[in-house]
Write a protein that holds these residues in place. Structure first.
Motif, PDB file in Angstrom:
ATOM      1  N   TYR A  44       0.840  -1.205   0.000  1.00  0.00           N
ATOM      2  CA  TYR A  44       0.000   0.000   0.000  1.00  0.00           C
ATOM      3  C   TYR A  44       0.877   1.257   0.000  1.00  0.00           C
ATOM      4  CZ  TYR A  44      -3.793  -3.129   1.623  1.00  0.00           C
ATOM      5  OH  TYR A  44      -4.719  -4.138   1.751  1.00  0.00           O
ATOM      6  N   ILE A  45       1.889   1.260   0.867  1.00  0.00           N
ATOM      7  CA  ILE A  45       2.801   2.411   0.926  1.00  0.00           C
ATOM      8  C   ILE A  45       3.487   2.600  -0.426  1.00  0.00           C
ATOM      9  CG2 ILE A  45       4.914   3.326   1.977  1.00  0.00           C
ATOM     10  CD1 ILE A  45       4.085   1.796   4.546  1.00  0.00           C
ATOM     11  N   GLY A  46       3.975   1.488  -0.971  1.00  0.00           N
ATOM     12  CA  GLY A  46       4.633   1.553  -2.278  1.00  0.00           C
ATOM     13  C   GLY A  46       3.716   2.078  -3.358  1.00  0.00           C
ATOM     14  N   GLN A  47       2.448   1.650  -3.335  1.00  0.00           N
ATOM     15  CA  GLN A  47       1.515   2.082  -4.370  1.00  0.00           C
ATOM     16  C   GLN A  47       1.224   3.578  -4.272  1.00  0.00           C
ATOM     17  OE1 GLN A  47       0.890   0.358  -6.798  1.00  0.00           O
ATOM     18  NE2 GLN A  47      -0.890   1.221  -7.843  1.00  0.00           N
ATOM     19  N   PHE A  48       1.152   4.105  -3.057  1.00  0.00           N
ATOM     20  CA  PHE A  48       0.944   5.545  -2.898  1.00  0.00           C
ATOM     21  C   PHE A  48       2.098   6.326  -3.531  1.00  0.00           C
ATOM     22  CE2 PHE A  48       1.602   9.570  -0.749  1.00  0.00           C
ATOM     23  CZ  PHE A  48       0.339  10.143  -0.786  1.00  0.00           C
ATOM     24  N   THR A  49       3.315   5.876  -3.301  1.00  0.00           N
ATOM     25  CA  THR A  49       4.476   6.608  -3.819  1.00  0.00           C
ATOM     26  C   THR A  49       4.589   6.475  -5.336  1.00  0.00           C
ATOM     27  OG1 THR A  49       6.002   4.740  -3.482  1.00  0.00           O
ATOM     28  CG2 THR A  49       5.705   6.260  -1.638  1.00  0.00           C
ATOM     29  N   ILE A  50       4.304   5.290  -5.870  1.00  0.00           N
ATOM     30  CA  ILE A  50       4.328   5.094  -7.322  1.00  0.00           C
ATOM     31  C   ILE A  50       3.276   5.974  -7.988  1.00  0.00           C
ATOM     32  CG2 ILE A  50       3.860   3.433  -9.180  1.00  0.00           C
ATOM     33  CD1 ILE A  50       5.001   1.269  -7.215  1.00  0.00           C
ATOM     34  N   SER A  51       2.080   5.986  -7.415  1.00  0.00           N
ATOM     35  CA  SER A  51       0.993   6.787  -7.976  1.00  0.00           C
ATOM     36  C   SER A  51       1.257   8.284  -7.847  1.00  0.00           C
ATOM     37  CB  SER A  51      -0.329   6.438  -7.271  1.00  0.00           C
ATOM     38  OG  SER A  51      -0.680   5.097  -7.503  1.00  0.00           O
ATOM     39  N   SER A  52       2.031   8.683  -6.841  1.00  0.00           N
ATOM     40  CA  SER A  52       2.353  10.105  -6.674  1.00  0.00           C
ATOM     41  C   SER A  52       3.115  10.636  -7.881  1.00  0.00           C
ATOM     42  CB  SER A  52       3.179  10.316  -5.402  1.00  0.00           C
ATOM     43  OG  SER A  52       2.414  10.023  -4.255  1.00  0.00           O
ATOM     44  N   THR A  53       4.096   9.859  -8.339  1.00  0.00           N
ATOM     45  CA  THR A  53       4.835  10.247  -9.540  1.00  0.00           C
ATOM     46  C   THR A  53       3.902  10.330 -10.738  1.00  0.00           C
ATOM     47  OG1 THR A  53       6.833   9.166  -8.722  1.00  0.00           O
ATOM     48  CG2 THR A  53       6.749   9.638 -11.078  1.00  0.00           C
ATOM     49  N   PHE A  54       3.066   9.329 -10.869  1.00  0.00           N
ATOM     50  CA  PHE A  54       2.160   9.289 -12.004  1.00  0.00           C
ATOM     51  C   PHE A  54       1.234  10.496 -12.009  1.00  0.00           C
ATOM     52  CE2 PHE A  54      -1.804   8.094 -14.057  1.00  0.00           C
ATOM     53  CZ  PHE A  54      -1.337   7.676 -15.290  1.00  0.00           C
ATOM     54  N   THR A  98      15.623  10.007  -9.575  1.00  0.00           N
ATOM     55  CA  THR A  98      16.475  10.866 -10.414  1.00  0.00           C
ATOM     56  C   THR A  98      15.718  12.069 -10.971  1.00  0.00           C
ATOM     57  OG1 THR A  98      16.007   9.589 -12.440  1.00  0.00           O
ATOM     58  CG2 THR A  98      17.895   8.887 -11.102  1.00  0.00           C
ATOM     59  N   ILE A  99      14.401  12.123 -10.764  1.00  0.00           N
ATOM     60  CA  ILE A  99      13.626  13.285 -11.217  1.00  0.00           C
ATOM     61  C   ILE A  99      14.157  14.567 -10.577  1.00  0.00           C
ATOM     62  CG2 ILE A  99      11.848  13.198  -9.392  1.00  0.00           C
ATOM     63  CD1 ILE A  99       9.781  13.861 -11.560  1.00  0.00           C
ATOM     64  N   ILE A 100      14.766  14.431  -9.398  1.00  0.00           N
ATOM     65  CA  ILE A 100      15.315  15.597  -8.695  1.00  0.00           C
ATOM     66  C   ILE A 100      16.401  16.278  -9.523  1.00  0.00           C
ATOM     67  CG2 ILE A 100      16.563  16.332  -6.611  1.00  0.00           C
ATOM     68  CD1 ILE A 100      15.129  14.089  -5.111  1.00  0.00           C
ATOM     69  N   GLY A 101      17.069  15.514 -10.399  1.00  0.00           N
ATOM     70  CA  GLY A 101      18.113  16.077 -11.237  1.00  0.00           C
ATOM     71  C   GLY A 101      17.622  17.193 -12.143  1.00  0.00           C
ATOM     72  N   ALA A 102      16.318  17.184 -12.476  1.00  0.00           N
ATOM     73  CA  ALA A 102      15.756  18.240 -13.338  1.00  0.00           C
ATOM     74  C   ALA A 102      15.829  19.611 -12.672  1.00  0.00           C
ATOM     75  CB  ALA A 102      14.311  17.903 -13.695  1.00  0.00           C
ATOM     76  N   ASN A 103      15.953  19.638 -11.345  1.00  0.00           N
ATOM     77  CA  ASN A 103      16.050  20.917 -10.622  1.00  0.00           C
ATOM     78  C   ASN A 103      17.393  21.615 -10.830  1.00  0.00           C
ATOM     79  OD1 ASN A 103      13.488  20.855  -9.518  1.00  0.00           O
ATOM     80  ND2 ASN A 103      14.137  19.848  -7.632  1.00  0.00           N
ATOM     81  N   LEU A 115      11.625   2.290  -8.591  1.00  0.00           N
ATOM     82  CA  LEU A 115      11.437   3.369  -7.627  1.00  0.00           C
ATOM     83  C   LEU A 115      12.734   4.137  -7.385  1.00  0.00           C
ATOM     84  CD1 LEU A 115       9.035   1.532  -5.184  1.00  0.00           C
ATOM     85  CD2 LEU A 115       8.539   3.710  -6.311  1.00  0.00           C
ATOM     86  N   LEU A 116      13.847   3.433  -7.362  1.00  0.00           N
ATOM     87  CA  LEU A 116      15.135   4.118  -7.184  1.00  0.00           C
ATOM     88  C   LEU A 116      15.457   4.988  -8.401  1.00  0.00           C
ATOM     89  CD1 LEU A 116      17.247   1.267  -5.515  1.00  0.00           C
ATOM     90  CD2 LEU A 116      16.293   3.311  -4.418  1.00  0.00           C
ATOM     91  N   ILE A 162      11.565  12.218  -3.296  1.00  0.00           N
ATOM     92  CA  ILE A 162      11.625  11.708  -1.914  1.00  0.00           C
ATOM     93  C   ILE A 162      10.577  10.615  -1.689  1.00  0.00           C
ATOM     94  CG2 ILE A 162      11.226  12.335   0.503  1.00  0.00           C
ATOM     95  CD1 ILE A 162      12.438  15.115  -0.244  1.00  0.00           C
ATOM     96  N   LEU A 163       9.385  10.830  -2.221  1.00  0.00           N
ATOM     97  CA  LEU A 163       8.334   9.812  -2.083  1.00  0.00           C
ATOM     98  C   LEU A 163       8.726   8.504  -2.764  1.00  0.00           C
ATOM     99  CD1 LEU A 163       5.116  11.987  -2.614  1.00  0.00           C
ATOM    100  CD2 LEU A 163       5.816  10.828  -0.511  1.00  0.00           C
ATOM    101  N   ALA A 164       9.371   8.596  -3.915  1.00  0.00           N
ATOM    102  CA  ALA A 164       9.819   7.381  -4.611  1.00  0.00           C
ATOM    103  C   ALA A 164      10.821   6.605  -3.768  1.00  0.00           C
ATOM    104  CB  ALA A 164      10.431   7.743  -5.966  1.00  0.00           C
ATOM    105  N   LEU A 165      11.708   7.311  -3.095  1.00  0.00           N
ATOM    106  CA  LEU A 165      12.680   6.658  -2.214  1.00  0.00           C
ATOM    107  C   LEU A 165      11.969   5.941  -1.066  1.00  0.00           C
ATOM    108  CD1 LEU A 165      15.602   6.094  -1.390  1.00  0.00           C
ATOM    109  CD2 LEU A 165      15.605   8.300  -0.192  1.00  0.00           C
TER     110      LEU A 165
END
Length: 439
Positions: free
Chosen positions: A255-265, A336-341, A331-332, A419-422
């Protein structure tokens, strides 16, 4: 005598049909339409918000409105799928949400648009539990991850190939036309689905060889001659069943994993076009094509994940390693999306976004755990609970990002997604543990 017997045996041997692949194609199209109707609001957002005079906070509420009822109705939807079967539930929900999509073309302000987004969230709620139920019924265990990967990839195919077209149509004909077109497509397809789909035991296209192959491989097929009263009794709602869904450590971990995966989506589904146009200052049409690159990467990721996972199972690799490894790696990679900053070049921004969404695609086969961990008579309910936890991100993420970016800075929002993906990766590593299939 032996020769005659062998001859008769050869005559009676059936080659399995492949009706399950037709069913998979039907689910694939369902999901393409489903996500087209979720994402069209993000394509229309820039011009619609100006015409209707909506602030970024109001748009955040509009984006998240879908998720309010979508998340709340996941558990009831799972029960409905177990009780009334995917054929009717899917057709009715598809027709009504498509009608609500069509009606968005005549909204006059914040209130009416909010109401229609709530309606779409309500009637799209059964989609993923129903899709998982269909896949669990039509595919044996050793093919199920691939099947889930294929129909899950539909969301990214729709976003990658349909989104640029929607941008062009919106630019040429206006945002109202966008909702008219997508609504009519869904209404027409709901009729096609109802006409073509049947459960395995009721399908006239499937032969006994394929049906036995599915059953012997672990497909959850209900026999046609099972007494209806018995089936209904099995599907009666029990609070003890619901309690079990929230008391199992493995389930809590996914459940925790699904929340974080869906957050990116949900970041990509709602705020990503706005990020490109208003923060990165790309032209409207160019942003439509640029945004398709991460979606294509995610499409590749989910297919790689599903087929590699099933191949590992067939080679004798343990269930935990075969199923969890692509998700953890994915998820790891998403972090890397943070690199866009830290870059200003459009190609580099797209590269980081594409790597992150490829990782999100790798992690999207998490639905496999619903049929693996849940009791076979409660797959629909388990799918509802699982998708409910993921759908909470569709409420939280659009609103939180809307608040964060109200000052015009997307940097903290991008960091939040990473951070959520981590956290999701850590959940699969330390909480989920060993995976074994329930009987």
């Amino acid at each position: 005598m032996n020769i005659n017997n062998n001859y008769k045996t050869n005559l009676t041997e059936e080659k399995p049909t492949r009706v399950r692949y037709l069913v998979l194609a039907l689910i694939f199209i369902n999901i393409v339409i489903n996500y087209m109707d979720r994402s069209n609001i993000s394509v229309a957002a820039s011009h619609m918000s100006k015409d209707l005079k909506l602030s970024t906070v109001q748009m955040g509420l509009i984006f998240s409105a879908f998720g309010w009822v979508y998340a709340a109705l996941q558990i009831p939807s799972g029960y409905l799928v177990d009780r009334f079967k995917p054929r009717a539930v899917y057709a009715c929900s598809l027709f009504i949400w498509s009608l609500a999509t069509l009606l968005q073309s005549i909204v006059g302000g914040f209130g009416s648009l909010l109401g229609l987004r709530l309606s779409i969230g309500c009637f799209e709620a059964p989609v993923m539990p129903a899709s998982n139920k269909v896949a669990s019924s039509w595919f044996p265990t050793n093919e199920r991850a691939s099947a889930i990967a294929i129909y899950s990839s539909a969301q990214f195919v729709g976003l990658a190939f349909v989104s640029p077209l929607l941008f062009i149509l919106e630019d040429k004909f206006g945002w109202k036309f966008l909702f008219i077109l997508t609504g009519l497509v869904g209404i027409a397809w709901s009729i096609v689905w109802y006409a073509l789909y049947r459960d395995p035991s009721k399908s006239k296209r499937i032969n006994n060889a394929e049906l036995n192959y599915i059953k012997e491989g672990g497909g959850i097929v209900e026999d046609e001659d099972v007494d209806n009263s018995t089936t209904k009794e099995k599907a009666q709602f029990k609070f003890s069943d619901l309690k079990m869904m929230f008391s199992n450590r493995k389930l809590i971990g996914i459940y925790i994993g699904q929340f974080t995966i869906s957050s990116t989506f949900w970041f990509f589904l709602t705020w990503f076009p706005t990020y490109l146009v208003e923060y990165r200052h790309l032209s409207f049409i160019k942003s439509g094509f640029v945004s398709s690159v991460p979606y294509l990467a995610a499409f590749c990721g989910v297919l790689v994940s599903g087929f590699v996972s099933d191949k590992l199972i067939k080679k004798g690799v343990s269930m935990g390693v075969a199923r969890k490894t692509p998700i953890i790696i994915g998820l790891l990679l998403t972090t890397t999306i943070i690199g866009a900053n830290f870059v200003d070049s459009t190609p580099l921004i797209v590269m980081f976004m594409a790597i992150a969404f490829f990782g999100n695609g790798l992690a999207t086969i998490t639905w496999i755990f619903v049929s693996l961990l849940a009791p076979k008579n409660l797959v629909g309910l388990a799918g509802g609970v699982f998708n409910c936890t993921g759908a909470l991100s569709s409420i939280v993420i659009p609103i939180v990002i809307g608040i964060i970016v109200s000052g015009g800075n997307f940097t903290p929002a991008i960091a939040l997604i990473g951070i959520l993906a981590l956290i999701g990766a850590l959940s699969y590593i330390f909480i989920v543990g060993k995976i074994e299939e329930n009987n």
